[in-house]
Motif scaffolding. Structure first.
Motif: not given
Length: 448
Positions: A286-309
């Motif tokens: 919403x804030x217009x960020x271009x590049x997300x640095x993270x997440x740190x935990x693999x479980x977080x990445x697994x959960x949100x990867x589709x939303x980021x894409x």
């Protein structure tokens, strides 16, 4: 080929049932509760940090614990720069990987001529190989601004660049040891390289984009959004990661920024929670960020990867190690500077077998990180010739919040003791301290 005595590999579960594993648990003696034994204690990147000792009332319990972590032998000059950002820094795990994730993204944007993630993603892997070698942000940005092909050789990417899958082709692992004071003994640290430089991408880099330098043009700054665990079970890893990010942002801007304007950083605390990580990601989008640095935990990445894409945002993790993330569906928006746990599993198996242990109990948290590294350690043991019948896997439930009890802890430790191990590998984050303390309370203490 090494000779083996009997190896029992166990990972503990809150329910103490085998989680997704068909291998039978070997029959073991019941704990007597009236004897004290010592055991080789092993850890991984989630625990092999000085900050882990702060989780213990008696941190000398860690004396003799050893383990592995993806860690380069960082130059003193770099660690000194990190300490200028955070004078209290005691660990450097994933600091270099975070620095490099920010730097690579900035170089890719400079070459692309835009902060637009849809364009920038196509430049990320190729800025790490094939062109003019450069090892400082300032030198590399100068090449990128001139439209030159470059090969960024940063802190964590020394022997090879990123692969076509957007992950390191090579890695360096450190074998770490806790000393008598419960802190890491740097004098015993050893570094071992792994991976294959030939896996580095050979893709031809895209042509440089047009420079956004027309007179009067309002240039949109490249904006990074942190998706890091300032709080929660993985907060012990936060200080070096945020120091690496802030150092990279400062040095990029000192070198003139990207497109001649300063890059921006927006903080974001995931609380080591996939749910909260999703909420922070939505805020960054919403804030217009271009590049997300993270997440740190693999479980977080697994959960949100589709939303980021789906939102067409680059997600660049400095510490995701779960192997399956490499082949996840992310439409080319996911990258990482941390190596896959396929490499760490082999390093862990080698350490345990070199110690000559006869029985090994692996205690793993039940999430993408724990299950993945557990499986890779098992596969490595099988590769070394350990019979399948001598390997059993269990997992424990993740506490609902930071500081909450590990579910089923008492039964879990009873099972560990009953397996009569002389080696215990703990795969977890800060909550793993509860497992180690309970083991000691029940008479199973680390071998000094």
């Amino acid at each position: 080929m090494r000779s083996f005595r009997r190896l029992v590999v166990t990972a503990a579960a809150a329910t103490l049932a085998l989680a997704g594993c068909s291998d039978p648990v070997p029959v073991a003696e019941e704990p007597t509760g009236d004897e004290e034994r010592t055991v080789h204690l092993y850890g991984t990147d989630g625990t092999m940090q000085n900050s882990f000792a702060a989780e213990f009332a008696d941190q000398t319990l860690l004396r003799g614990m050893k383990g592995t972590a993806p860690l380069n032998q960082m130059p003193t000059e770099f660690t000194n720069r990190l300490r200028e950002v955070d004078p209290d820094l005691t660990d450097f795990l994933f600091a270099g990987e975070t620095y490099d994730a920010v730097a690579i993204s900035a170089l890719a944007a400079e070459l692309a001529g835009t902060p637009n993630p849809e364009v920038v993603r196509d430049y990320i892997t190729t800025v790490t190989t094939g062109g003019e070698p450069c090892d400082t942000v300032a030198d590399c940005l100068e090449l990128a601004a001139d439209g030159e092909d470059l090969a960024y050789q940063g802190v964590s990417l020394r022997r090879g660049g990123l692969t076509d899958l957007g992950q390191p082709a090579t890695a360096s692992y450190a074998t770490l040891h806790f000393g008598a004071d419960g802190l890491l003994d740097d004098a015993k640290t050893e570094f071992v390289g792994s991976g294959d430089p030939s896996e580095t991408t050979t893709a031809k880099p895209p042509e440089p984009g047009p420079r956004p330098t027309a007179p009067g043009l309002q240039i949109e700054p490249l904006t990074f959004g942190g998706l890091l665990p300032e709080t929660g079970d993985l907060s012990i890893a936060y200080p070096p990661m945020i120091a690496g990010a802030r150092l990279a942002v400062a040095e990029i801007n000192d070198a003139g920024g990207v497109f001649g304007v300063d890059v921006e950083w927006v903080d974001g605390d995931t609380e080591t929670s996939p749910k909260v990580a999703g909420e922070v990601l939505a805020s960054h989008i919403e804030d217009g960020v271009h590049v997300i640095i993270g997440p740190a935990a693999s479980s977080e990445a697994e959960a949100i990867m589709a939303d980021a894409a789906a939102a067409k945002r680059i997600m660049f993790s400095p510490s995701n190690t779960e192997a399956s993330l490499s082949n996840a569906d992310h439409d080319g928006y996911y990258f990482r500077t941390a190596p896959s746990d396929e490499l760490q599993g082999a390093a862990l198996a080698d350490i345990m077998l070199r110690d000559g242990v006869a029985r090994v109990t692996i205690v793993a948290r039940d999430d993408a990180y724990g299950r993945g590294l557990q499986a890779n350690a098992r596969d490595s043991l099988l590769g070394f010739g350990v019979p399948t019948a001598d390997i059993a896997l269990l997992t424990y439930g993740v506490p609902e919040e930071d500081g909450a009890p590990v579910p089923g802890l008492a039964r879990l430790v009873d099972e560990i003791i009953a397996s009569r191990p002389d080696g215990v590998l703990v795969i977890g984050f800060s909550e793993a301290a509860q497992v180690i303390e309970r083991m000691a309370d029940q008479g199973l203490r680390p071998t000094p």
